[in-house]
Design an enzyme around this catalytic site. Structure first.
Site, PDB file in Angstrom:
ATOM      1  N   ASN A   1     -17.133  18.416  -0.867  1.00 25.32           N
ATOM      2  CA  ASN A   1     -16.779  17.247  -1.683  1.00 25.32           C
ATOM      3  C   ASN A   1     -15.555  17.451  -2.565  1.00 25.32           C
ATOM      4  O   ASN A   1     -15.088  16.506  -3.191  1.00 25.32           O
ATOM      5  CB  ASN A   1     -17.972  16.779  -2.543  1.00 25.32           C
ATOM      6  CG  ASN A   1     -19.135  16.320  -1.699  1.00 25.32           C
ATOM      7  OD1 ASN A   1     -18.948  15.516  -0.798  1.00 25.32           O
ATOM      8  ND2 ASN A   1     -20.320  16.852  -1.929  1.00 25.32           N
TER       9      ASN A   1
ATOM     10  N   ARG B   1     -12.880  10.051  -7.335  1.00 28.03           N
ATOM     11  CA  ARG B   1     -14.047   9.604  -8.091  1.00 28.03           C
ATOM     12  C   ARG B   1     -14.348  10.609  -9.202  1.00 28.03           C
ATOM     13  O   ARG B   1     -13.942  11.759  -9.150  1.00 28.03           O
ATOM     14  CB  ARG B   1     -15.262   9.485  -7.169  1.00 28.03           C
ATOM     15  CG  ARG B   1     -15.072   8.422  -6.087  1.00 28.03           C
ATOM     16  CD  ARG B   1     -16.322   8.259  -5.273  1.00 28.03           C
ATOM     17  NE  ARG B   1     -17.472   7.961  -6.131  1.00 28.03           N
ATOM     18  CZ  ARG B   1     -18.738   8.077  -5.737  1.00 28.03           C
ATOM     19  NH1 ARG B   1     -19.016   8.474  -4.519  1.00 28.03           N
ATOM     20  NH2 ARG B   1     -19.718   7.805  -6.555  1.00 28.03           N
TER      21      ARG B   1
ATOM     22  N   ASN C   1     -14.137  28.179  -5.305  1.00 29.39           N
ATOM     23  CA  ASN C   1     -14.949  27.139  -5.917  1.00 29.39           C
ATOM     24  C   ASN C   1     -15.847  26.630  -4.798  1.00 29.39           C
ATOM     25  O   ASN C   1     -15.418  25.828  -3.956  1.00 29.39           O
ATOM     26  CB  ASN C   1     -14.094  26.011  -6.486  1.00 29.39           C
ATOM     27  CG  ASN C   1     -14.946  24.932  -7.144  1.00 29.39           C
ATOM     28  OD1 ASN C   1     -16.184  24.952  -7.053  1.00 29.39           O
ATOM     29  ND2 ASN C   1     -14.301  23.991  -7.819  1.00 29.39           N
TER      30      ASN C   1
ATOM     31  N   ALA D   1     -21.165  22.632  -4.657  1.00 31.70           N
ATOM     32  CA  ALA D   1     -22.630  22.667  -4.777  1.00 31.70           C
ATOM     33  C   ALA D   1     -23.246  23.876  -4.067  1.00 31.70           C
ATOM     34  O   ALA D   1     -24.351  24.307  -4.438  1.00 31.70           O
ATOM     35  CB  ALA D   1     -23.220  21.370  -4.226  1.00 31.70           C
TER      36      ALA D   1
HETATM   37  O1  CA2 Z   1     -17.165  22.095 -11.474  1.00 31.29           O
HETATM   38  C1  CA2 Z   1     -16.987  22.435 -10.309  1.00 31.29           C
HETATM   39  O2  CA2 Z   1     -15.904  22.800  -9.868  1.00 31.29           O
HETATM   40  C2  CA2 Z   1     -18.166  22.354  -9.322  1.00 31.29           C
HETATM   41  O3  CA2 Z   1     -18.065  23.465  -8.431  1.00 31.29           O
HETATM   42  C3  CA2 Z   1     -17.990  21.058  -8.567  1.00 31.29           C
HETATM   43  C4  CA2 Z   1     -19.160  20.755  -7.630  1.00 31.29           C
HETATM   44  C5  CA2 Z   1     -20.493  20.874  -8.350  1.00 31.29           C
HETATM   45  O4  CA2 Z   1     -21.557  20.714  -7.429  1.00 31.29           O
HETATM   46  C6  CA2 Z   1     -20.638  22.211  -9.058  1.00 31.29           C
HETATM   47  O5  CA2 Z   1     -21.863  22.227  -9.747  1.00 31.29           O
HETATM   48  C7  CA2 Z   1     -19.503  22.425 -10.023  1.00 31.29           C
HETATM   49  C8  CA2 Z   1     -19.051  19.346  -7.070  1.00 31.29           C
HETATM   50  C9  CA2 Z   1     -17.779  19.053  -6.374  1.00 31.29           C
HETATM   51  C10 CA2 Z   1     -17.771  17.586  -6.063  1.00 31.29           C
HETATM   52  O6  CA2 Z   1     -16.480  17.105  -6.292  1.00 31.29           O
HETATM   53  C11 CA2 Z   1     -16.352  15.777  -6.499  1.00 31.29           C
HETATM   54  C12 CA2 Z   1     -15.072  15.332  -6.661  1.00 31.29           C
HETATM   55  C13 CA2 Z   1     -14.841  14.015  -6.901  1.00 31.29           C
HETATM   56  C14 CA2 Z   1     -15.895  13.121  -6.950  1.00 31.29           C
HETATM   57  C15 CA2 Z   1     -17.168  13.572  -6.792  1.00 31.29           C
HETATM   58  C16 CA2 Z   1     -17.398  14.917  -6.543  1.00 31.29           C
END
Ligand code: CA2
Length: 152
Positions: free
Chosen positions: A14, A21, A77, A80
């Site tokens: 993602n 978003r 990174n 999830a």
């Molecule tokens: O804070 C971070 O970089 C995370 O690795 C991002 C992950 C999350 O599951 C981790 O707990 C922390 C989520 C990435 C999803 O990225 C998105 C980007 C735009 C809109 C929605 C999700």
């Protein structure tokens, strides 16, 4: 450049949606913006940045397994998968290059399920909560670990 230490910068599921978003949580920069900033910082530091993203856990595992051939360090990174993936932990445990874990958000200020990382035990260090700048900080921390000689 071929003679620069290579650093594999891996992005999990993602993260290709960045900037599209939830800018309040993850910032307004796109993954392409972050890649451009990492490439420029890599040049300043004398590192060859190889920036990749996948939504597929198996593909990330394969790239990590291959990293020992072409890369001196790994910045990851895992999105999830950070909180779920024993497979990524095992892959990172098997390879020699130092690992730095990055998160855009401060995972400790969020839901409890984000407080645990399977990756942190094999990471040289963890950077979280500084948005896209965290990738730059990770490259700066990586440079001395892979004996880069560039400026910056
Ligand atoms: O804070 C971070 O970089 C995370 O690795 C991002 C992950 C999350 O599951 C981790 O707990 C922390 C989520 C990435 C999803 O990225 C998105 C980007 C735009 C809109 C929605 C999700």
């Amino acid at each position: 450049m071929a003679d620069r230490p290579g650093v594999l910068v891996l992005n999990g599921p993602n993260l290709n949606m960045l900037g599209v978003r939830e800018p309040d949580i993850y910032g307004s920069e796109t993954l392409d913006d972050i890649e451009a900033a990492c490439t420029a910082e890599g040049e300043a530091l004398g590192l060859a940045v190889d920036f990749r993203q996948s939504n597929d856990e198996g593909e990330l595992v394969t790239w990590i397994q291959e990293a020992h051939e072409n890369h001196a360090g790994i910045v990851i990174n895992a999105g999830a998968f950070t909180h779920t993936s024993v497979a990524l932990l095992d892959a990172l445990s098997l390879v020699e290059p130092p690992v730095i874990e990055v998160h855009l958000s401060n995972i400790f200020a969020r839901e409890e399920f984000r407080h645990h990382s399977y990756i942190s035990p094999v990471a040289a260090g963890v950077i979280c909560g500084f948005g896209a700048k965290g990738y730059i900080l990770a490259l700066q921390a990586m440079a001395p670990l892979v004996n880069a000689n560039g400026g910056g």
